[in-house]
Design an enzyme around this catalytic site. Structure first.
Site, short mmCIF file in Angstrom:
data_model
loop_
_atom_site.label_atom_id
_atom_site.label_comp_id
_atom_site.label_asym_id
_atom_site.label_seq_id
_atom_site.Cartn_x
_atom_site.Cartn_y
_atom_site.Cartn_z
N ASP A 46 30.80 23.31 62.02
CA ASP A 46 30.22 24.06 61.02
C ASP A 46 28.75 23.59 60.70
OD1 ASP A 46 30.71 26.29 59.10
OD2 ASP A 46 29.99 24.62 57.74
N TYR A 51 21.05 22.17 56.63
CA TYR A 51 21.51 20.87 56.79
C TYR A 51 20.66 20.14 57.50
CZ TYR A 51 26.18 23.13 55.55
OH TYR A 51 27.10 24.01 54.85
N LYS A 76 24.07 29.10 59.57
CA LYS A 76 23.82 30.14 58.38
C LYS A 76 22.52 30.22 58.13
CE LYS A 76 28.02 27.44 56.51
NZ LYS A 76 27.64 26.06 56.78
N HIS A 109 24.02 32.23 53.97
CA HIS A 109 24.89 31.10 53.31
C HIS A 109 25.07 31.28 51.79
CE1 HIS A 109 24.48 26.37 53.90
NE2 HIS A 109 25.28 26.56 52.97
#
Ligand code: NAD
Length: 277
Positions: A46, A51, A76, A109
């Protein structure tokens, strides 16, 4: 020869019930951490555009030599890319960084309700899905009201809603809503981010009772509830520990004790108000 059960999503795609989360792992460390996870047996990863580690993650997937169809990759679309065209562009960028032809799951997200952009963004995900570039689409951090609106204005029911969920925030209302609509519940921060929750006396007692660690007890609780879980760790021994959660079972009294820990307190932002570009 994975021991991880699969969840069948509402479009008949399957998703491993246990995966590996990579939030807060810098790109240059993601290669190593994801490599450890794949070696330990995880097949679901994930990540998210925000990120900043899709490149390192993608390199680890490629270096593993594992067949693409054995992997399950989630990413996402971030808040700055809400809207139909922006989301399509963001998806292309994510796919490029991951070095993949498709992702298994693409999520919005955050719902950003005050902007009113979730429906248009989701329509981009529907297009991506129709092109086979995401095998399933869904959302993250959507409250039941946000989902109601989406269900009313779009055609594909989200396969997954990834929400903050752990014994301190058990999310009964969202879980019931998801169950009614065929949406899988995926738990983020499943270990409560590791700090206080893993030191909780009830959790420690159950860990001693089963000869397991607190983290294993909490992950086992999620699995028995039917949640998809994506614990994160950059430490190889913990990565393995968090994967070794299939050789024991919590009983009804254990589950009742853990049910009693629900305080409704969030560790992360409130989806009703959170909006950061
Ligand atoms: P988590 O609950 O998985 O906790 C991770 C932390 O717990 C680690 O940093 C470590 O400090 C500790 N830990 C891990 N394994 C342990 C063990 N065996 N023993 C003791 N301590 C241990 O928290 P998280 O990283 O916030 O959530 C997991 C994943 O969920 C993320 O990596 C990300 O993929 C996803 N996530 C999504 C959202 C979202 O908005 N969709 C938000 C947060 C996280």
């Amino acid at each position: 020869m994975s021991t991880v059960p699969s969840i069948t999503l509402n479009n008949d795609a399957t998703m491993p019930q246990l995966g590996f989360g990579v939030w807060q792992i810098p790109d240059e460390e993601a290669f190593t951490a994801v490599g450890h996870a794949l070696e330990a047996g995880y097949r679901s990863i994930d990540t998210a555009a925000i990120y900043g580690n899709e490149t390192g993650t993608g390199k680890a997937l490629a270096a593993s030599g594992l067949p693409r169809e054995e992997l399950f990759v989630t990413t996402k679309v971030w808040n700055s890319d809400h809207g139909y065209d922006a989301a399509l562009r963001a998806f292309d960028a994510s796919l490029g960084k991951l070095g993949l032809e498709y992702v298994d799951l693409y999520l919005i997200h955050w719902p950003l309700p005050s902007r009113g952009t979730a429906v248009d963004t989701y329509k981009a995900l529907e297009k991506i899905y129709s092109e086979g570039r995401a095998k399933a689409i869904g959302v993250s951090n959507f409250l039941p009201g946000h989902l109601e609106r989406l269900l009313g204005e779009t055609s594909i029911v989200p396969a997954v809603n990834q929400i903050e969920l752990h014994p301190w925030l058990q999310q009964a209302e969202s879980r019931a809503f998801h169950a009614r609509h065929g949406i899988a519940t995926e738990a983020w921060s499943p270990l409560g981010q590791g700090k206080g929750l893993l030191a909780d006396a009830t959790v420690a007692e159950l860990a001693a009772k089963h000869g397991r660690t607190p983290a294993q007890v909490v992950l086992r609780w999620h699995l028995q509830l039917g949640n998809v879980v994506i614990p994160k760790s950059a430490t190889p021994s913990r990565i393995r520990e968090n994967f070794d959660v299939f050789g024991f079972e919590l009983d009804d009294a254990d589950l009742a004790a853990l049910a009693g820990l629900d305080s409704g307190n969030r560790l992360g932002p409130d989806p009703a108000t959170f909006d950061v570009a």
